[in-house]
Enzyme design. Structure first.
Site, mmCIF file in Angstrom:
data_model
loop_
_atom_site.group_PDB
_atom_site.id
_atom_site.type_symbol
_atom_site.label_atom_id
_atom_site.label_comp_id
_atom_site.label_asym_id
_atom_site.label_seq_id
_atom_site.Cartn_x
_atom_site.Cartn_y
_atom_site.Cartn_z
ATOM 1 N NE ARG A 1 -3.523 3.175 2.461
ATOM 2 C CZ ARG A 1 -2.981 3.368 3.938
ATOM 3 N NH1 ARG A 1 -2.278 3.685 4.643
ATOM 4 N NH2 ARG A 1 -3.927 4.765 3.480
ATOM 5 C CG HIS B 1 -9.188 7.912 2.608
ATOM 6 N ND1 HIS B 1 -9.896 8.977 3.484
ATOM 7 C CD2 HIS B 1 -8.428 7.315 3.597
ATOM 8 C CE1 HIS B 1 -9.446 8.815 4.332
ATOM 9 N NE2 HIS B 1 -8.367 7.776 4.478
ATOM 10 C CD GLU C 1 -8.334 1.314 3.264
ATOM 11 O OE1 GLU C 1 -8.764 1.005 4.306
ATOM 12 O OE2 GLU C 1 -7.981 1.981 2.540
#
Ligand code: ADP
Length: 401
Positions: A91, A180, A386
């Protein structure tokens, strides 16, 4: 097929190991308080109890090393051989305007990521360390970078530009990026499935309300505007972040306190504002809700300000989308606070947004509709994921390469 997702935050590293045949988690955990004496390692494997222990890790590289060594532990680890891992998904908080989609790591990509250090200095150098630690510990296993900013790269220029002299955009890359993105994309895809529509035909407003919050306008499956900006400070009132304010307020504060440094100003706006700044109590919504129940007026004000800022963005994005299929709430507050959802949509009946109060108040951790049967625009709650989105993206990129 197993995928390891690594998330190097400002002072922590989280990981999840997925089996992608079932899309289920095999093991997960985190190293928290990196570099501090109280650093600890918490991990869990499916079907076993959580284990927590203190650990000595100076930096993110060591934290990732610790996690992978533990995953490879012959007695307790979840992996026997590194070849069981097909790909590692990292990420990445900020890809600047260099990265508009997930990419397979190579030397050019690493050089590009280094160029993003200055835009997100609290995160990107740690992401880089995480990538290098993985390369050392899992040699030959491909890594994919999945960017929080990438999904927002479809915004038109008139939405992402700031009206400051153009040279700041050209020279310093000053523009709206949005954050996000992985979460907004995940809930968009889930919403499409629940509505029985193709993503390319979907117009929705996604509300990610957590410690950090952002709302995104999505037209035909593509982001056309989002509330966060150059950094995650912009937009809604958040846990400890101020969200949108008149920039002249900063100039005013600086002129009244000439000794204030840029670091102190950053701290004031990012860590001492929002729910915490207004209530004087906490940036955590659960604490705010308890204080309201006990009659605390400033907690109530902070709560009202957060809901009002969410409602303003919903209405703005309704205006620019024209036709809206659904409004989706996700993340810690969006998934768990019926009152915030209700207040953010209060009085919008004329726009065709009607929440079913009873359904909205029913506790659930499932994906669900919370609008009335006659609500023109559907209102939904979709728990975000996520990590799974990063795992899916990583496999997709691997397959395309
Ligand atoms: P992050 O942005 O750090 O990922 P989360 O998405 O986990 O944050 O959201 C954290 C926020 O969600 C906190 O403000 C927390 O108080 C709030 N929250 C969690 N559960 C509830 C609940 N049951 N009611 C109200 N707020 C909640």
């Amino acid at each position: 097929m197993k995928v390891l997702v690594v998330n190097c935050g400002s002072s922590s590293v989280k990981y999840t190991l997925f089996s992608m045949t079932t899309e289920k988690k095999i093991s997960w955990g985190l190293v928290e308080c990196i570099g501090l004496p109280e650093a600890y390692y918490k991990r869990q494997t499916l079907g076993t109890e959580e284990i927590k222990s203190l650990c000595k890790v100076e930096n993110h590289f060591q934290a990732v090393e610790l996690i992978i060594k533990d995953l490879l532990n012959p007695e307790t680890g979840s992996i026997k051989n590194i070849d069981e891992i097909s790909v590692i998904g990292h990420r990445i908080v900020h890809g600047g305007d260099k990265f508009s989609e997930s990419v397979l790591v190579n030397e050019d990509v690493k050089a590009g990521l280094k160029e993003c250090f200055s835009i997100a200095p609290l995160h990107t150098p740690h992401h880089y360390s995480g990538i290098e630690a993985v390369e050392k510990m899992l040699p030959g296993i491909p890594s994919v970078l999945v960017f929080d900013t990438a999904f927002h790269q479809t915004m038109p220029d008139y939405a992402y530009m700031y009206a400051v002299p153009y040279e700041y955009y050209e020279r310093d890359h000053v523009r709206r990026y949005g954050m996000h993105g992985t979460s907004h994309k995940y809930v968009m895809q889930r919403a499409a499935g629940m509505l029985g529509k193709k993503v390319e035909e979907l117009n929705i407003i996604t509300c990610h309300l957590g410690n950090g919050s952002s709302i995104t306008a999505i037209k035909n499956g593509k982001v056309i505007d989002t509330s966060m900006g150059f950094t995650p400070l912009a937009g809604l009132v958040m846990g400890t972040r101020c969200g949108d304010i008149d920039p002249a307020v900063l100039v005013h504060i600086m002129s009244k306190n000439p000794k204030i440094t840029s670091e102190e100003m950053n701290n004031l706006l990012n860590k001492q504002s929002g729910l915490l700044g207004i209530s004087g109590l906490s940036g955590d919504m659960r604490t705010i809700v308890k204080a309201i129940q006990a009659g605390n007026k400033r907690a109530k004000l902070a709560f009202d300000m957060l809901c009002y800022s969410a409602k303003k963005y919903i209405c703005m994005y309704y205006g620019i989308l024209n036709h809206v299929d659904a409004i989706v709430f996700t993340a810690g507050i969006g998934e768990n606070s019926p009152t915030v959802r209700e207040k953010s949509c209060e009085g919008l009946d004329n726009l065709g947004i009607k929440i079913d109060v009873e359904v909205n108040n029913m506790p659930s951790s499932e994906e669900r509709f919370i609008s009335t049967a006659d609500s023109k625009i559907k209102v939904m709650v979709i728990p975000t994921n996520e990590e799974l989105m990063i795992a899916r993206e990583s496999i997709k990129v691997l397959a395309n390469n």
